[in-house]
Design an enzyme around this catalytic site. Structure first.
Site, PDB file in Angstrom:
ATOM      1  N   TYR B 248      89.613  -8.564  93.737  1.00 22.48           N
ATOM      2  CA  TYR B 248      91.133  -9.085  94.271  1.00 22.48           C
ATOM      3  C   TYR B 248      92.134  -7.640  92.807  1.00 22.48           C
ATOM      4  O   TYR B 248      93.408  -7.269  92.807  1.00 22.48           O
ATOM      5  CB  TYR B 248      91.518  -9.899  92.950  1.00 22.48           C
ATOM      6  N   HIS B 407      91.302 -17.818  95.892  1.00 20.75           N
ATOM      7  CA  HIS B 407      89.753 -16.772  96.680  1.00 20.75           C
ATOM      8  C   HIS B 407      88.684 -17.197  95.851  1.00 20.75           C
ATOM      9  O   HIS B 407      88.250 -15.867  96.171  1.00 20.75           O
ATOM     10  CB  HIS B 407      90.241 -15.819  96.497  1.00 20.75           C
TER      11      HIS B 407
END
Lengths: 730, 730
Positions: B248, B407
């Site tokens: 990310y 996540h």
């Protein structure tokens, strides 16, 4: 017989050259190489590499152990390392005049002269051709090739006494073993035989032993029924296809080229490189055409998929061919990827070309090619249909050749598909971890015969869950496929058709493949597989797809909570059944992703069919098989037509997160006619209509056909026509 | 609150620059780029690429469809392509002065100005943050970033009326939607929030709208609790680790750098690149350190493994960093592999360096590094232990960080191992086919939560077949691992130790890893994993090995005729049980092959343990998971110590058919002591003895220890010592 032997002996009775070295390269040649080393980087690098390797052993006492271990074990690897070391050290002696290199070779040879006379069969020998230094005779033959060249390279440095010791102690027991104890093996027309002849012949040249050379050339009986020339006659088709397949020509090409090169030095009158219309040139070119764009040899028959044209064997063949057959551009591409050369005239010459060439092409000049099989070219064949180019090359392989000797698989009319360097529809290759001792001593694993060679491991029809020819080599080798027609001239439409009527009693198999490129660039394979019989059978057509499942257009029942093997024998026992579907009168579409490209198999289902998803791994307690999937279309009936379209489409880019054309464009498949005379298929592709009409009984290229369908008449000349929106596809 | 907002507004109340373009690059800057294009090949190539792409659309009527499809579908891909096209065309307008490029942008923007005001939530919206042009708001934020820059690039070419139409029609509804309808989402400290702020902020800069810029910087309430600066404060640890993990930061780095760059042009007084001790510099360097030698980001938390540093996001960050933070050699290595640059000052500058640098290093300067997690650096961390270099680099990843937001995976004290560019002990990554419509519209698949995020999918202990924190994110995010000690200074002995006491009620987990390189070069990981509890539990320690099984030293029972799932929930339902073994007081050794290298896990079995071989694929009817194996050590008891040695050994060369050191050299493992105070392990490696002694309660570096064993006394200072044949390993 005796007379014939006498005649042969007479013809080639010129004395073996007394000047040494002469086997791997001549004295003059090596003097030339020596002068070139500094000038060409890849020659210098190749020289430096072997020098580094050998220098680490200079002055050390190198072990020549009593043979004990199988492949991958210590004694195996030591003896293998020793013959390479002796050869390289012999070369360095000639290229540097440093006597220490000759001494290294001499000391090792004298150790072998002590070891070899007392050797019995290797304790790990399991095959019908046991070795002495190694577990199998083939490796002893390898040893003779390299050790023979090493001896030749240092012969001049040895005393007469040393020569006698080495010739009688190191070589004679091995040569006698191969040519007497293993006489019938030595005389086989087979890759083992090629290595054996090369080994005995090179030792003959190195030691000036005419008897050895004659046995190598004409077999132990010197009648020409065996030996090197018989190998050249028997193992290749007239166009250079090697009957054991690409993996084994990769292996045999070294003894073929290295021994031919030695013969060319001592018996130039043989004109060995021109023999049989330069069969060795054709052999190399055919071998290279049987590689994928990454240089890997296509797996056909027993084959390890990692083998590519950077292997030692291909370095030898390419460099010698460059010298003797002329400087072909494609060889330069291969040599560049090999990034090393032989230290002989060919090697120096190609190194010079690599240094001086600015624009070496990134890919070998691949083209569509069909090879016949059999010494006379009348035993079926194998075709490689290609479209597109360079990194986007697509290759469809179709096998209808003879069985391929002892390493053959039962895969008549099998296909495999390669695209962008990847295997898309794969051939399992062989079940073997070569030289990994823990894996059955590096030999072929039991799963090789049990699974990898069986028909179900390939992409061709299996009848009644049995392999072709009941998986009996002795039966299979009596038959081969028969090509019916082919057409390679139009790059947009390439076609090949073949049949096989002997694989299953009472069943005729007939497969026709069209590799097409549509005007907008899309590539597809249309695969028409007809089975004919008077009795009902179960027909399985597996596609060994390689990739991640994206979508099936139909409902199926997955084995979610329990998995069982699909069958009990003939390879089926190794397949877990992952899912199955029962379909009726539909178009079944199955999409998978391999790297960045989508592939869809669109299957016409007329009446009923089953589709089965499987994965290898059942009944494999030792984890000997890779876990790989297949997609099997199963039909029952007497005569069935499998119509499949394999479409290459779209692009998935996981880095930039784009996915384009992930859906197939095939919308509908209709079998307009299917009988003994004609097969006509209509395929709707988006807004367009593709029609393929083929004749099933007359394949002459000038035959005119006129076929009346429900609402149209198609006229064409030759075995088939492919129409796209009504016009011939170009 | 109001006062605070006022203060912020006041401080940064300088007027937004009237000169355009200014967001992606300034007018002057682009004039400089224009002059450089011809001089630097990679700049020229990058220019030519976008020119080719855009030129294909010049003069065409480009579709701006009514949003309908999920990711991978037509309308999704068209809108995505449109914003890239507008941005590139805007750039070309500035770099060529060709008005047609401006017209292309204008026509598209006017179409969006008509479309956007009428949009409701996207019909495929399923998340809590629905989009309008796309299925999720995140993609609408992407659209704002690029479209905002495109507008800024062509703004000077538009009439006042056109500007009004575009600002009110195309941008305002989108900005209002994100900042009002989705206010709480916009204010999240999360990668979505970063994109949203960048989008709104860039539109604010492009349109001269101070309100937008202020919301982007300080959140919708303009109080600094949300917005870009809060993102910079909250998402990174002080040393630059991004709390969602490497995948990310790869994604968020683009809006971070692109918006910072725009801010730097219009509000230089913000000194945004120096903000928080140049946190954006640290962020990029940390991101690059979290890649493998092939440039791929290590999979931690939800992650697609294909992502590497050649992605668009990293091109942007590297080129801007090169300009604003100085010319670091490592960036040049990355830029060379990216083989494209931004068409701005940074891109031109790095293109010049690529042209003029002769010896660009082939690998990024990877090093061992430990990162803290959490804004204050006090929420555990993640370490990357490295040994060897370049193509032979080995990296051991150890995670004891915070959960990683939405996540995150439940993998506290999980490891993964990389060697020679390959994943050896893998993290599954995420179950997702991004942008492949057939796979659940390209979203995260149900198997992502069901399997990939569960503990059993990782390389860490699972207690009682349940995931850590019962797989509840809201629980997990309250905790993090705790580092006990680490030592990275001696390349031959690197150590890290951490504990986690909250993942399972009543169970303490403590793992210590030693990455060692022995004097002869051999690399091994010694993994000591202690579990402590007062009650009995089942402890599973899985190794997600990646390779072909070569050998197990013990007997096991394989599931040959039937396979069943290993469990029923928490990820276990996805695992087929391939084999199991019941062992007692022994050394279990398991060797596998990955490409050309052997790896052996040697496990000390004290008392009894089970070993289970599994493979994913059960209960996966849609074939959503890759079929991948694991090797699980299962123990039962209250407190258990897992002692495992992972050895990197030997070489297998299938082309030249050599196999060396295919057997492990670990011969014996003895646990000499294991209690609350000390753990002492003795490992026999061939003829040598390795001893590791660690203290389990005092980790200070100057503490002296003296430990009396049966026949020896070990003295050392600090938390541990590693002895090799009696002397400290160096």
């Amino acid at each position: 017989m005796r007379l014939l032997a006498f005649v042969f002996s007479f013809i080639f009775s010129v004395p073996l050259q007394a000047q040494h070295p002469v086997a791997f390269a001549t004295k003059t040649e090596l003097e030339g190489v020596k002068k070139s080393i500094a000038a060409y980087p890849v020659l210098q690098k190749s020289f430096a590499e072997i020098k580094t390797d050998v220098d680490a052993w200079l002055g050390r006492d190198i072990d020549v152990p009593v043979p004990k271990d199988p492949a991958g074990g210590y004694t195996h690897d030591r003896h293998k390392a020793n013959y390479t070391l002796m050869f390289n050290s012999g070369l360095l002696y000639n290229l540097t005049s440093d006597f220490r290199y000759a001494t290294l070779v001499k000391n090792l040879l004298l150790k072998y002269a002590k070891l070899n006379p007392a050797l019995k069969n290797h304790p790990q020998a399991t095959s019908s051709s046991p070795g002495r230094i190694f577990w199998q005779a083939l490796n002893d033959a390898n040893w003779l090739v390299y050790t023979g060249m090493a001896y030749d390279l240092v012969r001049n440095s040895l005393t007469a006494d040393e020569r006698t010791k080495i010739e009688n102690g190191a070589f004679k027991p091995e040569v006698n073993f191969l040519t007497q104890d293993l006489k019938s093996w030595f005389n086989l027309i087979h890759n083992h035989g090629v290595w054996a002849c090369a080994g005995v012949g090179i030792v003959g040249i190195a030691t000036g032993n005419k008897d050895y050379v004659d046995m190598a050339l004409y077999g132990t009986e010197k009648d020409g029924k065996a030996g090197f020339l018989a190998q050249l006659n028997g193992l290749f088709s007239p166009d250079g296809y090697y009957t054991e397949g690409p993996y084994y020509i990769r292996y045999a090409i070294l003894p073929f080229y290295i021994f031919a090169n030695a013969l060319n030095n001592v018996k130039p009158e043989l004109k060995i490189f021109q023999y049989r219309n330069s069969i060795l040139k054709k052999a190399l070119e055919a071998g290279l055409q049987q590689t994928n764009i990454n240089g890997r040899f296509f797996p056909v028959n027993d084959a390890l998929k990692e083998k590519d044209f950077t292997s030692t064997e291909l370095v030898a063949a390419v460099d010698i061919a460059w010298e003797v057959y002329g400087k072909e551009e494609g060889l330069l591409t291969v040599a560049k990827k090999q990034d090393r050369v032989l230290l002989n005239r060919g090697g120096a010459s190609i190194a010079a070309a690599l240094t001086n060439s600015k624009n070496i092409k990134p890919y070998y000049p691949y083209k569509s090619v069909e090879f016949t099989d059999g010494a006379k070219g009348n035993e079926g064949g194998i075709s490689f249909l290609r479209v597109d180019k360079d990194a986007n090359l697509t290759t469809l392989v179709f096998k209808y050749a003879s069985h391929g000797l002892s390493h053959g698989h039962f895969d008549q009319l099998g296909i495999s598909l390669f695209d962008k360097g990847s295997e898309i529809l794969q051939d399992y290759g062989s079940a073997r971890f070569v030289n990994i001792e823990q894996k059955w001593g590096g030999r072929y694993l039991p799963e090789n015969k049990g699974y990898a060679a069986q028909t179900i491991a390939h992409n061709t029809v299996v009848v009644d869950e049995k392999s072709q020819f009941n998986a009996k080599e002795e039966v299979a080798e009596n038959y081969h496929g028969e090509k019916l027609f082919s057409s390679f001239g139009n790059p947009a439409v390439q076609a090949i058709s073949a049949k096989q009527e002997n694989a299953y009693p009472g069943v005729s198999l007939h497969r026709t493949l069209y590799l097409l490129q549509l005007p907008e660039g899309k590539k597809l394979v249309v695969d028409l597989f007809n089975t004919t019989s008077t009795a009902p059978h179960q027909y399985d057509l597996p596609f060994q797809y390689n990739g991640q499942v994206i979508k099936a257009s139909f409902n199926y029942k997955a084995s979610t909570a329990m998995q069982k093997p699909l069958g009990t024998k003939n390879g089926y026992q190794y397949l877990w059944k992952e899912a199955e579907a029962n379909l009726r009168d539909t178009l079944a579409q199955f999409t998978f992703l391999n790297k960045k490209t989508y592939y869809t198999i669109s299957s016409l289902i007329t009446d009923s069919a089953q589709i089965i998803f499987t994965r290898t791994g059942a009944n494999d307690p030792d984890f000997n098989l890779r876990r790989e999937p297949s997609y099997i279309i199963r039909k029952r009936g007497a005569a069935e037509t499998f119509v499949n379209v394999i479409e290459v489409h779209g692009e998935f880019d996981p880095v930039s997160e784009f996915s384009t054309a992930s859906y197939p464009s095939v919308q509908q498949i209709t079998l307009k006619q299917s009988d003994e005379q004609y097969t006509v298929v209509e395929i709707r592709i988006g807004e367009d209509v593709l029609v393929i009409a083929q004749c099933n009984e007359d394949f002459s290229t000038n035959k005119e056909h006129s076929l009346h369908l429900t609402n149209a008449t198609i006229k064409w000349t030759g075995p088939f026509t492919v129409l796209y929106d009504g016009s011939p596809l170009k």
